[in-house]
Write a protein that holds these residues in place. Structure first.
Motif, PDB file in Angstrom:
ATOM      1  N   LEU A  47      17.869  87.300 -42.179  1.00 47.54           N
ATOM      2  CA  LEU A  47      16.710  87.389 -43.069  1.00 47.54           C
ATOM      3  C   LEU A  47      15.752  88.482 -42.606  1.00 47.54           C
ATOM      4  O   LEU A  47      15.247  89.277 -43.411  1.00 47.54           O
ATOM      5  N   ARG A  48      15.527  88.540 -41.290  1.00 48.42           N
ATOM      6  CA  ARG A  48      14.631  89.563 -40.738  1.00 48.42           C
ATOM      7  C   ARG A  48      15.185  90.960 -40.990  1.00 48.42           C
ATOM      8  O   ARG A  48      14.451  91.874 -41.376  1.00 48.42           O
ATOM      9  N   THR A  49      16.484  91.124 -40.789  1.00 52.18           N
ATOM     10  CA  THR A  49      17.128  92.423 -41.009  1.00 52.18           C
ATOM     11  C   THR A  49      17.031  92.827 -42.482  1.00 52.18           C
ATOM     12  O   THR A  49      16.734  93.982 -42.807  1.00 52.18           O
ATOM     13  N   THR A  50      17.275  91.867 -43.365  1.00 50.88           N
ATOM     14  CA  THR A  50      17.244  92.148 -44.807  1.00 50.88           C
ATOM     15  C   THR A  50      15.857  92.572 -45.258  1.00 50.88           C
ATOM     16  O   THR A  50      15.691  93.574 -45.970  1.00 50.88           O
ATOM     17  N   TYR A  51      14.833  91.818 -44.830  1.00 54.84           N
ATOM     18  CA  TYR A  51      13.478  92.088 -45.305  1.00 54.84           C
ATOM     19  C   TYR A  51      12.818  93.273 -44.595  1.00 54.84           C
ATOM     20  O   TYR A  51      11.783  93.764 -45.057  1.00 54.84           O
ATOM     21  N   ALA A  52      13.423  93.748 -43.538  1.00 58.08           N
ATOM     22  CA  ALA A  52      12.877  94.924 -42.852  1.00 58.08           C
ATOM     23  C   ALA A  52      13.182  96.214 -43.593  1.00 58.08           C
ATOM     24  O   ALA A  52      12.560  97.248 -43.338  1.00 58.08           O
ATOM     25  N   LYS A  53      14.138  96.174 -44.516  1.00 60.25           N
ATOM     26  CA  LYS A  53      14.549  97.408 -45.202  1.00 60.25           C
ATOM     27  C   LYS A  53      14.679  97.206 -46.707  1.00 60.25           C
ATOM     28  O   LYS A  53      15.594  97.729 -47.338  1.00 60.25           O
ATOM     29  N   LEU A  54      13.753  96.449 -47.296  1.00 60.13           N
ATOM     30  CA  LEU A  54      13.791  96.229 -48.736  1.00 60.13           C
ATOM     31  C   LEU A  54      13.508  97.512 -49.504  1.00 60.13           C
ATOM     32  O   LEU A  54      12.619  98.288 -49.148  1.00 60.13           O
ATOM     33  N   THR A  55      14.258  97.740 -50.561  1.00 58.31           N
ATOM     34  CA  THR A  55      13.987  98.861 -51.456  1.00 58.31           C
ATOM     35  C   THR A  55      12.844  98.474 -52.397  1.00 58.31           C
ATOM     36  O   THR A  55      12.455  97.300 -52.486  1.00 58.31           O
ATOM     37  N   ALA A  56      12.335  99.437 -53.131  1.00 58.49           N
ATOM     38  CA  ALA A  56      11.268  99.157 -54.095  1.00 58.49           C
ATOM     39  C   ALA A  56      11.747  98.172 -55.166  1.00 58.49           C
ATOM     40  O   ALA A  56      10.999  97.296 -55.601  1.00 58.49           O
ATOM     41  N   TRP A  57      12.986  98.292 -55.583  1.00 57.48           N
ATOM     42  CA  TRP A  57      13.529  97.390 -56.599  1.00 57.48           C
ATOM     43  C   TRP A  57      13.675  95.977 -56.048  1.00 57.48           C
ATOM     44  O   TRP A  57      13.389  94.995 -56.742  1.00 57.48           O
ATOM     45  N   GLN A  58      14.100  95.868 -54.811  1.00 55.72           N
ATOM     46  CA  GLN A  58      14.214  94.545 -54.195  1.00 55.72           C
ATOM     47  C   GLN A  58      12.835  93.908 -54.038  1.00 55.72           C
ATOM     48  O   GLN A  58      12.671  92.699 -54.228  1.00 55.72           O
ATOM     49  N   LYS A  59      11.823  94.702 -53.692  1.00 49.82           N
ATOM     50  CA  LYS A  59      10.461  94.161 -53.598  1.00 49.82           C
ATOM     51  C   LYS A  59       9.970  93.707 -54.971  1.00 49.82           C
ATOM     52  O   LYS A  59       9.225  92.720 -55.079  1.00 49.82           O
ATOM     53  N   THR A  60      10.401  94.408 -56.005  1.00 52.40           N
ATOM     54  CA  THR A  60      10.055  93.987 -57.365  1.00 52.40           C
ATOM     55  C   THR A  60      10.615  92.603 -57.647  1.00 52.40           C
ATOM     56  O   THR A  60       9.947  91.741 -58.230  1.00 52.40           O
ATOM     57  N   GLN A  61      11.842  92.363 -57.212  1.00 54.53           N
ATOM     58  CA  GLN A  61      12.461  91.050 -57.398  1.00 54.53           C
ATOM     59  C   GLN A  61      11.723  89.967 -56.606  1.00 54.53           C
ATOM     60  O   GLN A  61      11.536  88.851 -57.099  1.00 54.53           O
ATOM     61  N   VAL A  62      11.300  90.300 -55.390  1.00 53.77           N
ATOM     62  CA  VAL A  62      10.548  89.326 -54.587  1.00 53.77           C
ATOM     63  C   VAL A  62       9.204  89.019 -55.258  1.00 53.77           C
ATOM     64  O   VAL A  62       8.775  87.863 -55.319  1.00 53.77           O
ATOM     65  N   ALA A  63       8.542  90.050 -55.772  1.00 56.50           N
ATOM     66  CA  ALA A  63       7.255  89.865 -56.448  1.00 56.50           C
ATOM     67  C   ALA A  63       7.384  88.947 -57.656  1.00 56.50           C
ATOM     68  O   ALA A  63       6.432  88.258 -58.028  1.00 56.50           O
ATOM     69  N   ARG A  64       8.561  88.931 -58.270  1.00 57.40           N
ATOM     70  CA  ARG A  64       8.796  88.109 -59.465  1.00 57.40           C
ATOM     71  C   ARG A  64       9.449  86.763 -59.140  1.00 57.40           C
ATOM     72  O   ARG A  64       9.809  86.019 -60.055  1.00 57.40           O
ATOM     73  N   HIS A  65       9.616  86.451 -57.880  1.00 60.23           N
ATOM     74  CA  HIS A  65      10.333  85.226 -57.490  1.00 60.23           C
ATOM     75  C   HIS A  65       9.697  84.007 -58.160  1.00 60.23           C
ATOM     76  O   HIS A  65       8.473  83.832 -58.128  1.00 60.23           O
ATOM     77  N   PRO A  66      10.506  83.149 -58.789  1.00 64.30           N
ATOM     78  CA  PRO A  66       9.948  82.008 -59.534  1.00 64.30           C
ATOM     79  C   PRO A  66       9.222  80.986 -58.673  1.00 64.30           C
ATOM     80  O   PRO A  66       8.418  80.205 -59.192  1.00 64.30           O
ATOM     81  N   GLU A  67       9.473  80.984 -57.361  1.00 63.10           N
ATOM     82  CA  GLU A  67       8.814  80.010 -56.482  1.00 63.10           C
ATOM     83  C   GLU A  67       7.602  80.592 -55.752  1.00 63.10           C
ATOM     84  O   GLU A  67       6.991  79.919 -54.914  1.00 63.10           O
ATOM     85  N   ARG A  68       7.239  81.815 -56.087  1.00 64.61           N
ATOM     86  CA  ARG A  68       6.077  82.445 -55.463  1.00 64.61           C
ATOM     87  C   ARG A  68       4.806  81.710 -55.876  1.00 64.61           C
ATOM     88  O   ARG A  68       4.675  81.290 -57.026  1.00 64.61           O
ATOM     89  N   PRO A  69       3.849  81.509 -54.961  1.00 63.53           N
ATOM     90  CA  PRO A  69       2.607  80.816 -55.355  1.00 63.53           C
ATOM     91  C   PRO A  69       1.861  81.581 -56.433  1.00 63.53           C
ATOM     92  O   PRO A  69       1.785  82.815 -56.390  1.00 63.53           O
ATOM     93  N   ARG A  70       1.345  80.852 -57.393  1.00 54.18           N
ATOM     94  CA  ARG A  70       0.650  81.425 -58.550  1.00 54.18           C
ATOM     95  C   ARG A  70      -0.871  81.336 -58.393  1.00 54.18           C
ATOM     96  O   ARG A  70      -1.391  80.736 -57.447  1.00 54.18           O
ATOM     97  N   THR A  71      -1.575  81.886 -59.348  1.00 53.03           N
ATOM     98  CA  THR A  71      -3.034  81.892 -59.299  1.00 53.03           C
ATOM     99  C   THR A  71      -3.599  80.486 -59.126  1.00 53.03           C
ATOM    100  O   THR A  71      -4.507  80.255 -58.319  1.00 53.03           O
ATOM    101  N   LYS A  72      -3.065  79.520 -59.872  1.00 53.61           N
ATOM    102  CA  LYS A  72      -3.568  78.153 -59.773  1.00 53.61           C
ATOM    103  C   LYS A  72      -3.380  77.577 -58.366  1.00 53.61           C
ATOM    104  O   LYS A  72      -4.192  76.771 -57.905  1.00 53.61           O
ATOM    105  N   SER A  73      -2.308  78.006 -57.689  1.00 54.17           N
ATOM    106  CA  SER A  73      -2.077  77.536 -56.320  1.00 54.17           C
ATOM    107  C   SER A  73      -3.177  78.038 -55.392  1.00 54.17           C
ATOM    108  O   SER A  73      -3.667  77.297 -54.527  1.00 54.17           O
ATOM    109  N   TYR A  74      -3.558  79.305 -55.553  1.00 57.93           N
ATOM    110  CA  TYR A  74      -4.612  79.887 -54.715  1.00 57.93           C
ATOM    111  C   TYR A  74      -5.959  79.222 -55.012  1.00 57.93           C
ATOM    112  O   TYR A  74      -6.735  78.928 -54.092  1.00 57.93           O
ATOM    113  N   ILE A  75      -6.237  79.001 -56.293  1.00 56.94           N
ATOM    114  CA  ILE A  75      -7.505  78.367 -56.650  1.00 56.94           C
ATOM    115  C   ILE A  75      -7.573  76.952 -56.072  1.00 56.94           C
ATOM    116  O   ILE A  75      -8.588  76.544 -55.494  1.00 56.94           O
ATOM    117  N   ALA A  76      -6.479  76.208 -56.211  1.00 49.03           N
ATOM    118  CA  ALA A  76      -6.459  74.830 -55.720  1.00 49.03           C
ATOM    119  C   ALA A  76      -6.671  74.759 -54.208  1.00 49.03           C
ATOM    120  O   ALA A  76      -7.337  73.857 -53.701  1.00 49.03           O
TER     121      ALA A  76
END
Length: 318
Positions: A47-76
């Motif tokens: 996991l460390r090796t993979t995330y150390a060299k993410l491409t811009a497209w891969q970061k786009t996928q991480v940014a869109r991850h369905p389990e990523r905390p949302r605005t309501k999570s931060y507010i709560a």
């Protein structure tokens, strides 16, 4: 069950084996702690090796991850005594933009943001975070309210862009976005924006034209989505990975270009692997960014904000 992205397949296989071994151990009473520890260490290393060299497209996928905390999570988690406020006083309520009054670490604030939703029903309810004109007019109303009562504004941005439907255009989408940006720039109080997932197009900057912009490590922020850019330039959405590289949409790129102020580190494997650790880190970053703004007068804040965005244009011309 955890959702794995395509490029995380090696990690997924290892974690699947670990889970199988644990179930076998529970069922048969086998002592396989050493094997589980070995595989766990291997998975963490992968996991460390993979995330150390993410491409811009891969970061786009991480940014869109369905389990990523949302605005309501931060507010709560970060905002005490939160009181939601609804409606734009012109057309109606837009669930894609949530906002209201609350306290951040004892200090009264106005907080708002785009909300994508966390499951199928909530995503439909919040229109996948794509705001209509009434959403941006609500944002403007809350920012102006903050100005009247001298309350700092916190905005959380997570949207692929403003809603592109005909009815939104008919109700003045472009004007509503422009007025929201104007409200951000003219606010006589500190305004802090945090990009927590996607920051797409004018729908994002409508809430992010502030004194400082914080951005999570694996978030993205761009004038257009990689797919949209690919469709325009190459008439081919399969060119999205190429477009992502060209758009310079990652936090590191934007920090280097001086378009954001702070990159907030995420837990290994992305915010979705440890949402509370991510939210805690964002809270600390907000506190640090707000501190130097509290004693500044409204006129000074507006002048600094204006100069901040003019300087971006000067940098681009050099």
């Amino acid at each position: 069950m955890r959702h794995f992205l395509d490029f995380e397949k090696p990690v997924a296989e290892l974690e699947s084996k670990i889970e199988e071994l644990r179930k076998m151990s529970e069922a048969d009473g086998l002592n396989i702690a050493d094997e589980v520890a070995r595989l766990t260490e291997k998975a963490d290393r992968q996991l460390r090796t993979t995330y150390a060299k993410l491409t811009a497209w891969q970061k786009t996928q991480v940014a869109r991850h369905p389990e990523r905390p949302r605005t309501k999570s931060y507010i709560a988690a970060l905002i005490n005594e939160f009181t939601p406020l609804a409606g734009d006083r012109t057309f109606g309520e837009d669930p894609a933009v949530v906002g209201g009054l609350g306290r951040f670490r004892g200090r009264s604030v106005v907080v708002l943001g785009t909300e994508k939703g966390s499951d199928t029903d909530s995503r439909v309810t919040h229109n996948f975070g794509m705001a209509r004109p009434e959403g941006y007019r609500k944002a403007r109303r809350l920012i102006e309210l903050a100005g009247r009562f001298v309350l700092p504004v916190l905005t959380f941005v997570d949207t692929s862009g403003a809603f592109p439907g005909v009815e939104a255009e008919a109700r003045g989408q472009a004007e509503a976005i422009a007025r929201s940006i104007e409200a951000c720039l003219e606010a006589p109080v500190p305004l802090l924006a945090i990009i927590i997932g996607e920051g797409g197009s004018g729908g994002a900057i409508a809430l992010a034209a502030g004194d400082a912009v914080l951005m999570l490590e694996h978030s993205i922020y761009s004038v257009i989505s990689p797919e949209g850019c690919a469709a325009i330039l190459w008439k081919d959405q399969t060119q999205a990975p190429t477009a992502a590289e060209a758009l310079k949409l990652t936090a590191d790129d934007l920090k280097r270009l001086k378009l954001i102020d702070t990159v907030v580190p995420e837990p290994l494997g992305g915010a979705h692997r440890d949402p509370m650790a991510t939210i805690t880190a964002v809270g600390e970053a907000i506190e640090a960014a707000l501190q130097p703004l509290h004693n500044l007068e409204g006129a000074t804040l507006r002048a600094r904000r204006r100069e901040r965005f003019l300087e971006m244009g000067r940098e681009a011309l050099v």
